[in-house]
Design a protein around this motif. Structure first.
Motif, PDB file in Angstrom:
ATOM      1  N   LEU A  56       0.856  -1.175   0.000  1.00  0.00           N
ATOM      2  CA  LEU A  56       0.000   0.000   0.000  1.00  0.00           C
ATOM      3  C   LEU A  56       0.895   1.228   0.000  1.00  0.00           C
ATOM      4  O   LEU A  56       1.671   1.436   0.924  1.00  0.00           O
ATOM      5  N   PHE A  57       0.812   2.011  -1.054  1.00  0.00           N
ATOM      6  CA  PHE A  57       1.583   3.242  -1.161  1.00  0.00           C
ATOM      7  C   PHE A  57       0.753   4.395  -0.635  1.00  0.00           C
ATOM      8  O   PHE A  57      -0.421   4.510  -0.952  1.00  0.00           O
ATOM      9  N   PHE A  58       1.373   5.227   0.157  1.00  0.00           N
ATOM     10  CA  PHE A  58       0.691   6.360   0.763  1.00  0.00           C
ATOM     11  C   PHE A  58       1.479   7.624   0.424  1.00  0.00           C
ATOM     12  O   PHE A  58       2.690   7.660   0.605  1.00  0.00           O
ATOM     13  N   LYS A  70       5.404   8.334 -14.526  1.00  0.00           N
ATOM     14  CA  LYS A  70       6.134   7.068 -14.653  1.00  0.00           C
ATOM     15  C   LYS A  70       6.148   6.270 -13.349  1.00  0.00           C
ATOM     16  O   LYS A  70       5.961   5.052 -13.368  1.00  0.00           O
ATOM     17  N   ILE A  71       6.364   6.948 -12.236  1.00  0.00           N
ATOM     18  CA  ILE A  71       6.380   6.232 -10.946  1.00  0.00           C
ATOM     19  C   ILE A  71       4.991   5.677 -10.649  1.00  0.00           C
ATOM     20  O   ILE A  71       4.853   4.532 -10.210  1.00  0.00           O
ATOM     21  N   HIS A  72       3.968   6.462 -10.919  1.00  0.00           N
ATOM     22  CA  HIS A  72       2.591   5.973 -10.739  1.00  0.00           C
ATOM     23  C   HIS A  72       2.363   4.707 -11.561  1.00  0.00           C
ATOM     24  O   HIS A  72       1.821   3.716 -11.070  1.00  0.00           O
ATOM     25  N   ASP A  79       0.819  -4.131  -8.952  1.00  0.00           N
ATOM     26  CA  ASP A  79      -0.436  -4.602  -8.366  1.00  0.00           C
ATOM     27  C   ASP A  79      -0.616  -4.103  -6.932  1.00  0.00           C
ATOM     28  O   ASP A  79      -1.252  -4.747  -6.110  1.00  0.00           O
ATOM     29  N   SER A  80      -0.030  -2.951  -6.641  1.00  0.00           N
ATOM     30  CA  SER A  80      -0.140  -2.342  -5.313  1.00  0.00           C
ATOM     31  C   SER A  80      -1.329  -1.398  -5.255  1.00  0.00           C
ATOM     32  O   SER A  80      -1.824  -0.930  -6.275  1.00  0.00           O
ATOM     33  N   TYR A  81      -1.753  -1.127  -4.041  1.00  0.00           N
ATOM     34  CA  TYR A  81      -2.795  -0.147  -3.789  1.00  0.00           C
ATOM     35  C   TYR A  81      -2.147   1.208  -3.507  1.00  0.00           C
ATOM     36  O   TYR A  81      -0.990   1.269  -3.073  1.00  0.00           O
ATOM     37  N   GLN A  82      -2.908   2.275  -3.747  1.00  0.00           N
ATOM     38  CA  GLN A  82      -2.406   3.613  -3.499  1.00  0.00           C
ATOM     39  C   GLN A  82      -3.436   4.427  -2.734  1.00  0.00           C
ATOM     40  O   GLN A  82      -4.631   4.363  -3.039  1.00  0.00           O
ATOM     41  N   ILE A  83      -2.945   5.179  -1.767  1.00  0.00           N
ATOM     42  CA  ILE A  83      -3.768   6.165  -1.073  1.00  0.00           C
ATOM     43  C   ILE A  83      -3.023   7.485  -1.167  1.00  0.00           C
ATOM     44  O   ILE A  83      -1.827   7.548  -0.902  1.00  0.00           O
ATOM     45  N   ASN A  84      -3.731   8.499  -1.555  1.00  0.00           N
ATOM     46  CA  ASN A  84      -3.162   9.834  -1.610  1.00  0.00           C
ATOM     47  C   ASN A  84      -4.108  10.770  -0.877  1.00  0.00           C
ATOM     48  O   ASN A  84      -5.325  10.619  -0.951  1.00  0.00           O
ATOM     49  N   TRP A  85      -3.541  11.715  -0.153  1.00  0.00           N
ATOM     50  CA  TRP A  85      -4.354  12.667   0.600  1.00  0.00           C
ATOM     51  C   TRP A  85      -3.999  14.072   0.144  1.00  0.00           C
ATOM     52  O   TRP A  85      -2.896  14.555   0.387  1.00  0.00           O
ATOM     53  N   TYR A  86      -4.924  14.685  -0.573  1.00  0.00           N
ATOM     54  CA  TYR A  86      -4.728  16.062  -1.020  1.00  0.00           C
ATOM     55  C   TYR A  86      -5.153  17.010   0.095  1.00  0.00           C
ATOM     56  O   TYR A  86      -6.316  17.038   0.477  1.00  0.00           O
ATOM     57  N   THR A  94      -1.713  19.118 -12.355  1.00  0.00           N
ATOM     58  CA  THR A  94      -2.277  18.863 -13.684  1.00  0.00           C
ATOM     59  C   THR A  94      -2.347  20.162 -14.481  1.00  0.00           C
ATOM     60  O   THR A  94      -2.001  20.198 -15.662  1.00  0.00           O
ATOM     61  N   ILE A  95      -2.745  21.227 -13.822  1.00  0.00           N
ATOM     62  CA  ILE A  95      -2.887  22.515 -14.494  1.00  0.00           C
ATOM     63  C   ILE A  95      -1.532  23.162 -14.765  1.00  0.00           C
ATOM     64  O   ILE A  95      -1.242  23.591 -15.878  1.00  0.00           O
ATOM     65  N   PHE A  96      -0.675  23.232 -13.748  1.00  0.00           N
ATOM     66  CA  PHE A  96       0.561  24.003 -13.864  1.00  0.00           C
ATOM     67  C   PHE A  96       1.785  23.190 -14.277  1.00  0.00           C
ATOM     68  O   PHE A  96       2.780  23.761 -14.719  1.00  0.00           O
ATOM     69  N   LYS A  97       1.742  21.880 -14.135  1.00  0.00           N
ATOM     70  CA  LYS A  97       2.886  21.047 -14.496  1.00  0.00           C
ATOM     71  C   LYS A  97       2.535  20.002 -15.547  1.00  0.00           C
ATOM     72  O   LYS A  97       3.335  19.154 -15.877  1.00  0.00           O
ATOM     73  N   ASN A  98       1.285  20.030 -16.003  1.00  0.00           N
ATOM     74  CA  ASN A  98       0.815  19.112 -17.044  1.00  0.00           C
ATOM     75  C   ASN A  98       0.946  17.637 -16.642  1.00  0.00           C
ATOM     76  O   ASN A  98       1.193  16.771 -17.471  1.00  0.00           O
ATOM     77  N   ARG A  99       0.791  17.360 -15.361  1.00  0.00           N
ATOM     78  CA  ARG A  99       0.857  15.983 -14.863  1.00  0.00           C
ATOM     79  C   ARG A  99      -0.405  15.247 -15.279  1.00  0.00           C
ATOM     80  O   ARG A  99      -1.512  15.751 -15.119  1.00  0.00           O
ATOM     81  N   PRO A 100      -0.279  14.028 -15.802  1.00  0.00           N
ATOM     82  CA  PRO A 100      -1.488  13.251 -16.136  1.00  0.00           C
ATOM     83  C   PRO A 100      -2.239  12.850 -14.867  1.00  0.00           C
ATOM     84  O   PRO A 100      -1.653  12.742 -13.794  1.00  0.00           O
ATOM     85  N   TYR A 101      -3.543  12.665 -15.008  1.00  0.00           N
ATOM     86  CA  TYR A 101      -4.335  12.208 -13.865  1.00  0.00           C
ATOM     87  C   TYR A 101      -3.824  10.835 -13.422  1.00  0.00           C
ATOM     88  O   TYR A 101      -3.757   9.912 -14.238  1.00  0.00           O
ATOM     89  N   PRO A 102      -3.513  10.669 -12.144  1.00  0.00           N
ATOM     90  CA  PRO A 102      -3.018   9.373 -11.657  1.00  0.00           C
ATOM     91  C   PRO A 102      -4.170   8.430 -11.322  1.00  0.00           C
ATOM     92  O   PRO A 102      -4.438   8.124 -10.173  1.00  0.00           O
ATOM     93  N   LEU A 103      -4.870   7.975 -12.325  1.00  0.00           N
ATOM     94  CA  LEU A 103      -6.057   7.153 -12.114  1.00  0.00           C
ATOM     95  C   LEU A 103      -5.690   5.671 -12.043  1.00  0.00           C
ATOM     96  O   LEU A 103      -4.843   5.196 -12.788  1.00  0.00           O
ATOM     97  N   SER A 104      -6.358   4.975 -11.141  1.00  0.00           N
ATOM     98  CA  SER A 104      -6.166   3.543 -11.003  1.00  0.00           C
ATOM     99  C   SER A 104      -7.346   2.984 -10.207  1.00  0.00           C
ATOM    100  O   SER A 104      -7.844   3.633  -9.286  1.00  0.00           O
ATOM    101  N   ALA A 105      -7.764   1.792 -10.557  1.00  0.00           N
ATOM    102  CA  ALA A 105      -8.849   1.138  -9.813  1.00  0.00           C
ATOM    103  C   ALA A 105      -8.425   0.814  -8.384  1.00  0.00           C
ATOM    104  O   ALA A 105      -9.263   0.631  -7.516  1.00  0.00           O
ATOM    105  N   LYS A 106      -7.116   0.760  -8.142  1.00  0.00           N
ATOM    106  CA  LYS A 106      -6.601   0.436  -6.809  1.00  0.00           C
ATOM    107  C   LYS A 106      -6.059   1.671  -6.096  1.00  0.00           C
ATOM    108  O   LYS A 106      -5.120   1.596  -5.318  1.00  0.00           O
TER     109      LYS A 106
END
Length: 134
Positions: A56-58, A70-72, A79-86, A94-106
Motif C-alpha cells: 500500500l503506497f501512501f 512514470k512512478i505511478h 499490483d499495489s494499492y495507493q492512497i493519496n491525501w490532497y 495537472t494545471i501548472f505542471k501538465n501531470r497526467p491524472y493518476p487514475l487507477s482502480a486500486k
C-alpha cells in the motif's frame, strides 16, 4: 501488510508517520523522496521499494510522483494499492505542471476540502472527504 510512505516532508507528514509507526499490524517503509522526482530516474526510484510490493503506497498531494506519471505507472504495474491525501488544490500539478491524472482502480484519493470530492470524481478519481483535523 507493507505500507510504503512516500515522504517528501510536506505538511502533516510528521504526524502521519508518527501515527503509522504506532500500528503493530503493518510494516512501515518510509521512502524519503523529493516532491517532484526527475522522471528519468523513475525506474531507479522504483527499485528502492520494489521488494516491498505489492503493498500500500501512501502519499500526500501526490508528492513523490514524477510529473510524467512514470512512478505511478510502475506502482500500478506492481499490483499495489495507493492512497493519496490532497490537503491542497488537487489539480494544481495537472494545471501548472501538465501531470497526467493518476487514475487507477486500486487508488483512493482523500481531499481535505469537501467541494473537491465531486470535482475529482468528475475526472474519474475515486475520491472521499477526509478533513485535516482527522
Amino acid at each position: 501488510m507493507n505500507v510504503i510512505f512516500l515522504n517528501s516532508e510536506t505538511l502533516v507528514t510528521r504526524e502521519l508517520i508518527a501515527s503509522l509507526k504506532k500500528r503493530s499490524d503493518i510494516r512501515l517503509i518510509i521512502i524519503n523522496i523529493p516532491s517532484y522526482p526527475d522522471p528519468k530516474f523513475a525506474h531507479e526510484i522504483y527499485n528502492k521499494f520494489k521488494e516491498f510490493t505489492p503493498g500500500l503506497f501512501f502519499s500526500i498531494n501526490d508528492a513523490g510522483y514524477d510529473v510524467e506519471g512514470k512512478i505511478h505507472d510502475l506502482i500500478v504495474s506492481s499490483d499495489s494499492y495507493q492512497i493519496n491525501w490532497y490537503h491542497d488544490y488537487p489539480l494544481y500539478d495537472t494545471i501548472f505542471k501538465n501531470r497526467p491524472y493518476p487514475l487507477s482502480a486500486k487508488r483512493i484519493d482523500f481531499v481535505s476540502e469537501l467541494s473537491y470530492v465531486n470535482l475529482l470524481r468528475s475526472k474519474g478519481f475515486n475520491s472521499y472527504f477526509l478533513p485535516l483535523a482527522t
